[in-house]
Design an enzyme around this catalytic site. Structure first.
Site, PDB file in Angstrom:
ATOM      1  N   ARG A 154      65.901  95.552  94.448  1.00 30.20           N
ATOM      2  CA  ARG A 154      65.154  96.806  94.359  1.00 30.20           C
ATOM      3  C   ARG A 154      64.379  96.887  93.041  1.00 30.20           C
ATOM      4  O   ARG A 154      64.764  96.264  92.035  1.00 30.20           O
ATOM      5  CB  ARG A 154      66.109  98.000  94.442  1.00 30.20           C
ATOM      6  CG  ARG A 154      66.909  98.071  95.722  1.00 30.20           C
ATOM      7  CD  ARG A 154      67.838  99.261  95.648  1.00 30.20           C
ATOM      8  NE  ARG A 154      68.642  99.217  94.426  1.00 30.20           N
ATOM      9  CZ  ARG A 154      69.327 100.245  93.948  1.00 30.20           C
ATOM     10  NH1 ARG A 154      69.319 101.397  94.590  1.00 30.20           N
ATOM     11  NH2 ARG A 154      70.042 100.131  92.847  1.00 30.20           N
ATOM     12  N   GLU A 201      79.196  82.151  79.845  1.00 32.30           N
ATOM     13  CA  GLU A 201      79.366  82.144  81.289  1.00 32.30           C
ATOM     14  C   GLU A 201      79.415  83.570  81.843  1.00 32.30           C
ATOM     15  O   GLU A 201      79.815  83.794  82.982  1.00 32.30           O
ATOM     16  CB  GLU A 201      80.666  81.398  81.667  1.00 32.30           C
ATOM     17  CG  GLU A 201      81.961  82.072  81.222  1.00 32.30           C
ATOM     18  CD  GLU A 201      82.373  81.690  79.804  1.00 32.30           C
ATOM     19  OE1 GLU A 201      83.527  81.867  79.445  1.00 32.30           O
ATOM     20  OE2 GLU A 201      81.485  81.181  79.059  1.00 32.30           O
TER      21      GLU A 201
END
Length: 596
Positions: free
Chosen positions: A504, A515
């Site tokens: 969106r 990470e």
């Protein structure tokens, strides 16, 4: 050989004679007006020279005339001031003597009355005797301490007679009565009018009469103010001088010009503060009385003396005529050669003229004009050379201009290319500064900026805002077993999954550090964010990236979700802390899951 312009004055003189001749009056006036306009216009050199010489000759003459007239005016003002001073001095002396005689009469009468027993008959007799001697008194009276007249005499048509009708008259409010009682000696009153004596202004001399050492009576003698003015008027030297008598209250007793300054009117203040420029004089008489004199009309010597005006105007007129004739003669000597020189110069074309065309013939001109012509020729030679040099410089400058134009255009093209390259490099640097180089996602700096902006929008619009923090499970063991290059490939794969989940407008996927990854989900509540987080967890597991160090045998991730609160104590940092806490819960619960 006659030089150019010679004989011009004679011709002009003949022209003037012709204009002033015996022709028709109307025609003569028109011709004279045209001649004056031509001479005074200054359109030609001859008129200009004539006017310049005439003005140069007239200026010192006008200054000399002004000096003479000014000097004569100063002398006349000095003489007028001396005349005024003399008239005032003589008038004051005459008035002082006149008043002194009458004051002596009052003083003598007072002493005589103090020596008598003051019987009524003796009083009348003493007044009549003194009044007969000093008949310039208009009236005399003896006044008791209550201000009532007890004896009086007056000057009538039959001589000095008793004034029985004045007996019993009250005069206690008169200044001459009050001053005589309070001050010693003979007092001189101010000007006043006594309708019972006369309608004309009067002046009174008064003295107290002591009985037993105390003032008991007052003697008063009244004189016409006009008689005092008459004494002073006889001392006026010239009719242009006005003399005024002023009493102690600065009222005019009388003047020699009564139509302008009538008796009993206030004296002007400027009479007592004369300026240095005016002919004015003031003298004191009879105590606080003053005699003031001045010219009836102040004027300068120029306006006073018609002879001075006539002499000055005649001198200026004669000087003007002589200056004009001399100027015309000099202009005639100069105008012809100068006109010829100007005509010669006007025929020269400076655009095409060359040095070979210039010549210096022998001319029958005045030496100064011939020298001037040579100077002009020298100047023309310099101008011709300057013109030729200017043409060469213009040609060179044109070549330089074209060369400079080509060089400028070439430099501008290079600058344009460098500018475009620099803009592209700046855009690349800007993009690299916002993108994580390994995964292609936004970096932590961009995530923090967007979080702050989205937080403010959520608070302003009262919309939900959620954050998902993601961590790759057992990534250190993965790196240690497979190596950092394979570990980087794993992180890129996880980053692609996250990028696909931020579909969106406003959603943002970013590498949070090492990470760790983050999803920013505006207008998404907690349930929606948990659902999206769980989808991401499932999609990463479904990648089936081999991981031999974990029981499941593939790479998995854990996710923690938190929704922003909009109270006064909430902040973006607290939102991140809440999401991090949920991530910790997911790790502790066995990993490979989303907790919110």
């Amino acid at each position: 050989m006659q030089s150019p312009g010679e004989g011009v004055p004679l011709r002009q003189g003949g022209e003037l004679s012709e204009l002033m001749g015996e022709s028709a009056p109307q025609s003569n006036r028109g011709r004279i007006a045209a001649w004056l306009r031509r001479e005074l216009s200054g359109d030609d050199l001859r008129s200009q020279i004539t006017l310049a010489i005439a003005v140069a000759a007239m200026v010192p003459m006008i200054i000399a005339v002004c000096v003479v007239v000014t000097y004569q005016g100063i002398q006349q003002r000095g003489a007028a001031a001396n005349e005024v001073e003399t008239s005032v001095r003589l008038g004051a002396t005459a008035l002082d003597e006149y008043l002194a005689r009458h004051m002596l009469a009052i003083e003598s009468l007072g002493r005589e009355l103090e020596a008598l027993e003051l019987a009524d008959a003796a009083l009348d007799r003493a007044l009549l005797d003194v009044h007969a001697v000093y008949d310039s008194f208009r009236s005399m009276a003896l006044i008791d301490r209550q201000g009532m007249i007890v004896a009086a005499t007056e000057r009538g048509t039959d001589g000095i007679v008793p004034a029985a009708e004045r007996l019993g008259q009250a005069v206690w409010d008169r200044d001459y009565f009050r001053h005589a009682l309070s001050d010693a000696g003979v007092q001189v009153s101010g000007i006043f009018v006594d309708d019972l004596v006369a309608a004309e202004p009067l002046v009174a001399l008064s003295r107290s009469v002591n009985v037993a050492g105390e003032p008991a009576y007052v003697i008063k003698g009244s004189m016409d103010a006009a008689s005092l003015v008459h004494r002073v008027q006889g001392q006026v030297v010239t009719p242009t001088i006005c003399i005024a008598i002023v009493d102690g209250l600065r009222q005019i007793v009388g003047t020699t010009k009564p139509d302008r300054w009538p008796a009993m009117s206030p004296a002007p203040e400027q009479w007592f503060a004369p300026s240095r420029e005016s002919a004015h004089a003031v003298r004191s008489v009879a105590g606080d009385w003053q005699v003031v004199g001045g010219l009836v009309q102040e004027s300068t010597g120029w306006r006073n003396s018609q002879t001075t005006q006539l002499v000055a105007l005649s001198t200026l007129l004669m000087g003007l005529i002589v200056a004009y004739l001399v100027g015309r003669w000099i202009a005639g000597r100069v105008n012809g050669p100068v006109t010829a020189l100007i005509a010669e110069l006007r025929q020269l074309d400076l655009e095409t003229l060359s040095e070979a065309e210039l010549s210096d013939p022998e001319l029958d001109w005045p030496t100064e004009i011939r020298v001037l012509r040579r100077k002009f020729l020298t100047l023309l030679v310099k101008m011709i050379r300057a013109r030729d040099s200017q043409k060469e410089l213009l040609a060179q400058s044109e070549e330089l201009r074209f060369a400079l134009h080509d060089e400028v255009m070439s430099r501008q093209a290079i600058i344009q290319e460098k500018t475009v390259a620099l803009e592209r490099a700046n855009q690349t640097l800007e993009r690299l500064a916002r993108i994580d180089g390994l995964t292609g996602l936004c970096n932590r700096r961009v995530f923090d900026e967007e979080l702050t902006r989205s937080w403010r929008a959520a608070v302003r619009d009262h919309q939900p805002l959620s954050v998902v923090l993601i961590d790759v499970d057992h990534f250190k063991a993965y790196n240690d077993h497979y190596g950092h290059l394979i570990g980087d490939d794993c992180l890129r794969a996880v980053g692609r999954v996250l990028e696909d989940s931020a579909r969106r407008p406003g959603d943002l996927a970013a590498r949070f550090g090492g990470e760790e990854f983050a999803l920013l989900l505006p207008k998404t509540d907690l349930a929606g964010a948990i659902r999206i987080g769980q989808i991401v967890v499932d999609q990463v597991r479904e990648l089936q990236i081999e991981h031999a160090k974990v029981p499941l045998g593939c790479v998995t991730i854990s996710a923690g979700v938190a929704q922003a609160e909009t109270d006064d104590h909430a902040s973006p940092d607290k939102l991140l802390s809440a999401a991090d806490a949920q991530l910790y819960v997911a790790k502790e619960s066995g990993r490979n899951r989303c907790v919110g």
